[in-house]
Design a protein around this motif. Structure first.
Motif, PDB file in Angstrom:
ATOM      1  N   GLN B   2       0.856  -1.176   0.000  1.00 27.61           N
ATOM      2  CA  GLN B   2       0.000   0.000   0.000  1.00 27.61           C
ATOM      3  C   GLN B   2       0.893   1.226   0.000  1.00 27.61           C
ATOM      4  OE1 GLN B   2      -1.547  -1.581   3.491  1.00 27.61           O
ATOM      5  NE2 GLN B   2      -3.542  -2.115   2.663  1.00 27.61           N
ATOM      6  N   GLU B   5       1.842   8.326  -0.485  1.00 23.15           N
ATOM      7  CA  GLU B   5       2.459   9.424  -1.218  1.00 23.15           C
ATOM      8  C   GLU B   5       2.413  10.681  -0.370  1.00 23.15           C
ATOM      9  OE1 GLU B   5       1.302   7.919  -5.740  1.00 23.15           O
ATOM     10  OE2 GLU B   5       0.313   9.665  -4.879  1.00 23.15           O
ATOM     11  N   ASN B  24      -1.163  10.742   1.149  1.00 19.62           N
ATOM     12  CA  ASN B  24      -2.307  10.191   0.427  1.00 19.62           C
ATOM     13  C   ASN B  24      -2.066   8.764  -0.021  1.00 19.62           C
ATOM     14  OD1 ASN B  24      -3.989  12.703   0.182  1.00 19.62           O
ATOM     15  ND2 ASN B  24      -2.149  13.411  -0.855  1.00 19.62           N
ATOM     16  N   SER B  25      -3.163   8.016  -0.105  1.00 20.04           N
ATOM     17  CA  SER B  25      -3.091   6.636  -0.577  1.00 20.04           C
ATOM     18  C   SER B  25      -4.422   6.249  -1.204  1.00 20.04           C
ATOM     19  CB  SER B  25      -2.757   5.710   0.583  1.00 20.04           C
ATOM     20  OG  SER B  25      -2.782   4.358   0.150  1.00 20.04           O
ATOM     21  N   SER B  26      -4.394   5.206  -1.998  1.00 17.40           N
ATOM     22  CA  SER B  26      -5.640   4.664  -2.545  1.00 17.40           C
ATOM     23  C   SER B  26      -6.212   3.585  -1.630  1.00 17.40           C
ATOM     24  CB  SER B  26      -5.396   4.085  -3.937  1.00 17.40           C
ATOM     25  OG  SER B  26      -4.406   3.081  -3.879  1.00 17.40           O
ATOM     26  N   SER B  27      -5.446   3.261  -0.582  1.00 13.56           N
ATOM     27  CA  SER B  27      -5.868   2.204   0.343  1.00 13.56           C
ATOM     28  C   SER B  27      -6.503   2.802   1.588  1.00 13.56           C
ATOM     29  CB  SER B  27      -4.671   1.360   0.747  1.00 13.56           C
ATOM     30  OG  SER B  27      -4.058   0.770  -0.377  1.00 13.56           O
ATOM     31  N   VAL B  28      -7.327   2.014   2.216  1.00 14.93           N
ATOM     32  CA  VAL B  28      -7.946   2.392   3.487  1.00 14.93           C
ATOM     33  C   VAL B  28      -7.099   1.829   4.621  1.00 14.93           C
ATOM     34  CG1 VAL B  28      -9.993   2.176   4.945  1.00 14.93           C
ATOM     35  CG2 VAL B  28     -10.244   2.432   2.470  1.00 14.93           C
ATOM     36  N   LYS B  70      -8.128   7.300   4.024  1.00 17.26           N
ATOM     37  CA  LYS B  70      -7.151   7.039   2.975  1.00 17.26           C
ATOM     38  C   LYS B  70      -6.069   8.104   2.943  1.00 17.26           C
ATOM     39  CE  LYS B  70     -10.272   4.821  -0.368  1.00 17.26           C
ATOM     40  NZ  LYS B  70     -10.774   4.911  -1.770  1.00 17.26           N
ATOM     41  N   ASP B  71      -6.263   9.202   3.684  1.00 15.02           N
ATOM     42  CA  ASP B  71      -5.311  10.286   3.605  1.00 15.02           C
ATOM     43  C   ASP B  71      -5.234  11.015   4.930  1.00 15.02           C
ATOM     44  OD1 ASP B  71      -8.066  11.166   2.157  1.00 15.02           O
ATOM     45  OD2 ASP B  71      -7.302  12.783   3.415  1.00 15.02           O
TER      46      ASP B  71
END
Lengths: 114, 111
Positions: B2, B5, B24-28, B70-71
């Motif tokens: 995961q 950024e 930030n990430s696209s994952s939870v 997610k962020d």
């Protein structure tokens, strides 16, 4: 929080030699970790040191290059074997009470390979 | 893996200015942590955020966890030279056993 001591704090090593870094925690901890960090950059996990069994290595890191010991719940060592200049880095020891728990870090061991 | 950024990667500001660092990430994530590292030291935990939308304050530092988990952001008010350091966000992967770090934000506060 655990207090973690690492030795050596800094060393200059000749290429081709090996160096063992020691990590001592002031209390018994379930998990110990070894990370590598280039100055000013982020941390990359090398392996998780498991007490009583072999360490669990991350992709790109192998036991022959980075042998790890974990003889008890308060101590671990990381050896950097057959060093090259590319191994120049900060090596950090971390510990936590269990999976998903906060990881506390030592002050790091700064290795320069010449 | 995961990916976390962080932005910006480098930040140089004058004493007294405000700043915000993003992670930030696209994952939870079930939780997210912020560390600060000074030269010659290991990373030191600043805060752990757990609940979506959570806001935590540590003196002049304000941490927020996104509603969707997610962020996260770190806001520093009236920055001081003592705030200089490498700020790292980190989160455990789904299995909970591996702590992954963002790329870090190198902050320099000039007197």
């Amino acid at each position: 929080s655990a207090v973690i001591s690492q030795k050596p704090s800094r060393d200059i090593c000749q290429r081709g030699t090996s160096l063992t870094i020691q990590c001592q925690v002031d209390s018994q901890v379930t998990m110990m970790f070894w990370y590598r960090q280039q100055p000013g950059q982020s941390l990359t996990l090398i392996a998780t040191a498991n007490q009583g069994s072999e360490a669990t290595y991350e992709s790109g890191f192998v036991i022959d290059k980075f042998p790890i010991s974990r003889p008890n719940l308060t101590f671990s060592t990381l050896t950097v074997s057959n060093m090259s200049p590319e191994d120049s880095s900060i090596y950090l020891c971390g510990s936590s009470e269990g999976s998903g728990n906060t990881i506390y870090f030592g002050e790091g061991s700064w290795l320069t390979v010449v | 893996t995961q990916l976390l950024e962080q932005s910006p990667q480098f930040l140089s500001i004058q004493e007294g200015e405000n700043l915000t660092v993003y992670c930030n990430s696209s994952s939870v994530f079930s939780s997210l942590q912020w560390y600060r590292q000074e030269p010659g030291e290991g990373p030191v935990l600043l805060v752990t955020v757990v609940t979506g939308g959570e806001v935590k304050k540590l003196k002049r530092l304000t941490f927020q966890f996104g509603d969707a988990r997610k962020d996260s952001s770190l806001h520093i008010t009236a920055a001081q030279p003592g705030d200089t350091g490498l700020y790292l966000c980190a989160a455990f992967e789904t299995s909970g056993s591996r702590l992954t770090f963002g790329e870090g934000t190198q902050l320099t506060v000039n007197p």
